[in-house]
Design a protein around this motif. Structure first.
Motif, mmCIF file in Angstrom:
data_model
loop_
_atom_site.group_PDB
_atom_site.id
_atom_site.type_symbol
_atom_site.label_atom_id
_atom_site.label_comp_id
_atom_site.label_asym_id
_atom_site.label_seq_id
_atom_site.Cartn_x
_atom_site.Cartn_y
_atom_site.Cartn_z
ATOM 1 N N PHE A 1 -74.320 59.094 52.356
ATOM 2 C CA PHE A 1 -74.769 60.351 52.959
ATOM 3 C C PHE A 1 -75.927 60.090 53.908
ATOM 4 C CE2 PHE A 1 -77.770 63.906 52.817
ATOM 5 C CZ PHE A 1 -76.984 64.898 53.403
ATOM 6 N N ARG A 2 -76.890 59.336 53.447
ATOM 7 C CA ARG A 2 -78.101 59.080 54.223
ATOM 8 C C ARG A 2 -77.786 58.350 55.525
ATOM 9 N NH1 ARG A 2 -81.632 56.330 50.553
ATOM 10 N NH2 ARG A 2 -80.272 54.595 50.965
ATOM 11 N N HIS A 3 -76.831 57.439 55.485
ATOM 12 C CA HIS A 3 -76.517 56.641 56.660
ATOM 13 C C HIS A 3 -75.469 57.286 57.563
ATOM 14 C CE1 HIS A 3 -78.882 53.076 55.685
ATOM 15 N NE2 HIS A 3 -78.572 53.323 54.429
ATOM 16 N N GLY A 4 -74.874 58.406 57.176
ATOM 17 C CA GLY A 4 -73.884 59.062 58.014
ATOM 18 C C GLY A 4 -72.605 58.242 58.132
ATOM 19 N N LEU A 5 -71.942 58.030 57.016
ATOM 20 C CA LEU A 5 -70.807 57.114 56.956
ATOM 21 C C LEU A 5 -69.634 57.523 57.844
ATOM 22 C CD1 LEU A 5 -69.599 54.571 55.655
ATOM 23 C CD2 LEU A 5 -68.733 56.048 53.828
ATOM 24 N N LEU A 6 -69.308 58.802 57.932
ATOM 25 C CA LEU A 6 -68.110 59.196 58.681
ATOM 26 C C LEU A 6 -68.183 58.798 60.163
ATOM 27 C CD1 LEU A 6 -65.314 60.367 58.460
ATOM 28 C CD2 LEU A 6 -66.297 62.628 58.836
ATOM 29 N N PRO A 7 -69.263 59.072 60.883
ATOM 30 C CA PRO A 7 -69.322 58.603 62.280
ATOM 31 C C PRO A 7 -69.226 57.082 62.386
ATOM 32 C CG PRO A 7 -71.039 60.227 61.888
ATOM 33 C CD PRO A 7 -70.425 59.901 60.547
ATOM 34 N N GLN A 8 -69.771 56.375 61.415
ATOM 35 C CA GLN A 8 -69.686 54.919 61.420
ATOM 36 C C GLN A 8 -68.233 54.470 61.263
ATOM 37 O OE1 GLN A 8 -72.245 53.689 58.214
ATOM 38 N NE2 GLN A 8 -74.071 54.533 59.181
ATOM 39 N N LEU A 9 -67.506 55.105 60.355
ATOM 40 C CA LEU A 9 -66.106 54.747 60.143
ATOM 41 C C LEU A 9 -65.260 55.074 61.370
ATOM 42 C CD1 LEU A 9 -65.490 55.878 56.439
ATOM 43 C CD2 LEU A 9 -65.921 53.561 57.308
ATOM 44 N N ILE A 10 -65.544 56.183 62.016
ATOM 45 C CA ILE A 10 -64.798 56.553 63.224
ATOM 46 C C ILE A 10 -65.015 55.512 64.309
ATOM 47 C CG2 ILE A 10 -64.678 58.254 65.096
ATOM 48 C CD1 ILE A 10 -65.195 60.405 62.881
ATOM 49 N N ALA A 11 -66.253 55.094 64.507
ATOM 50 C CA ALA A 11 -66.553 54.072 65.516
ATOM 51 C C ALA A 11 -65.899 52.745 65.151
ATOM 52 C CB ALA A 11 -68.064 53.903 65.663
ATOM 53 N N PHE A 12 -65.963 52.373 63.894
ATOM 54 C CA PHE A 12 -65.355 51.124 63.422
ATOM 55 C C PHE A 12 -63.851 51.124 63.669
ATOM 56 C CE2 PHE A 12 -63.159 48.865 59.985
ATOM 57 C CZ PHE A 12 -63.720 47.596 60.091
#
Length: 108
Positions: A10-21
């Motif tokens: 939650f703190r790191h904002g996982l969903l945008p990271q996964l989308i970019a990955f």
């Protein structure tokens, strides 16, 4: 928070990271992913860096202009399939529910 062990996601904002990955993986590079996502290339690079921090290991390596997944990156790629598959099923279910819901008609 119901699951304290998930707090870092939650703190790191996982969903945008996964989308970019996923976009980098599918398109073969950060620049093309940035173009598709309408983000600056440094922004996508930052999301990937934060994803590595969230996971606790590098997820990708650049080799000769190509992207190579690390073992952690392979695990994240599987996670992307599961997460995006779940989101697609959720959206499909909601869409069906919306179509089945009766619409009120008002006469004036």
């Amino acid at each position: 928070m119901p699951h304290p062990r998930f707090r870092r996601y939650f703190r790191h904002g996982l969903l945008p990271q996964l989308i970019a990955f996923e976009a980098c993986l599918r398109l073969g590079g950060v620049t093309r992913a940035a173009e598709e996502l309408c983000l600056a290339q440094p922004t996508v690079s930052g999301l990937l860096r934060r994803l590595s921090e969230t996971v606790g290991a590098p997820v990708m390596l650049a080799k000769g202009g190509r992207i190579e997944l690390t073992r952690a990156g392979e695990d994240v790629a599987l996670l992307c399939e599961e997460v995006f598959g779940s989101l697609a099923r959720f959206e499909e279910k909601r869409s069906l529910q919306e179509r089945e819901r009766p619409h009120a008609m008002f006469a004036m």
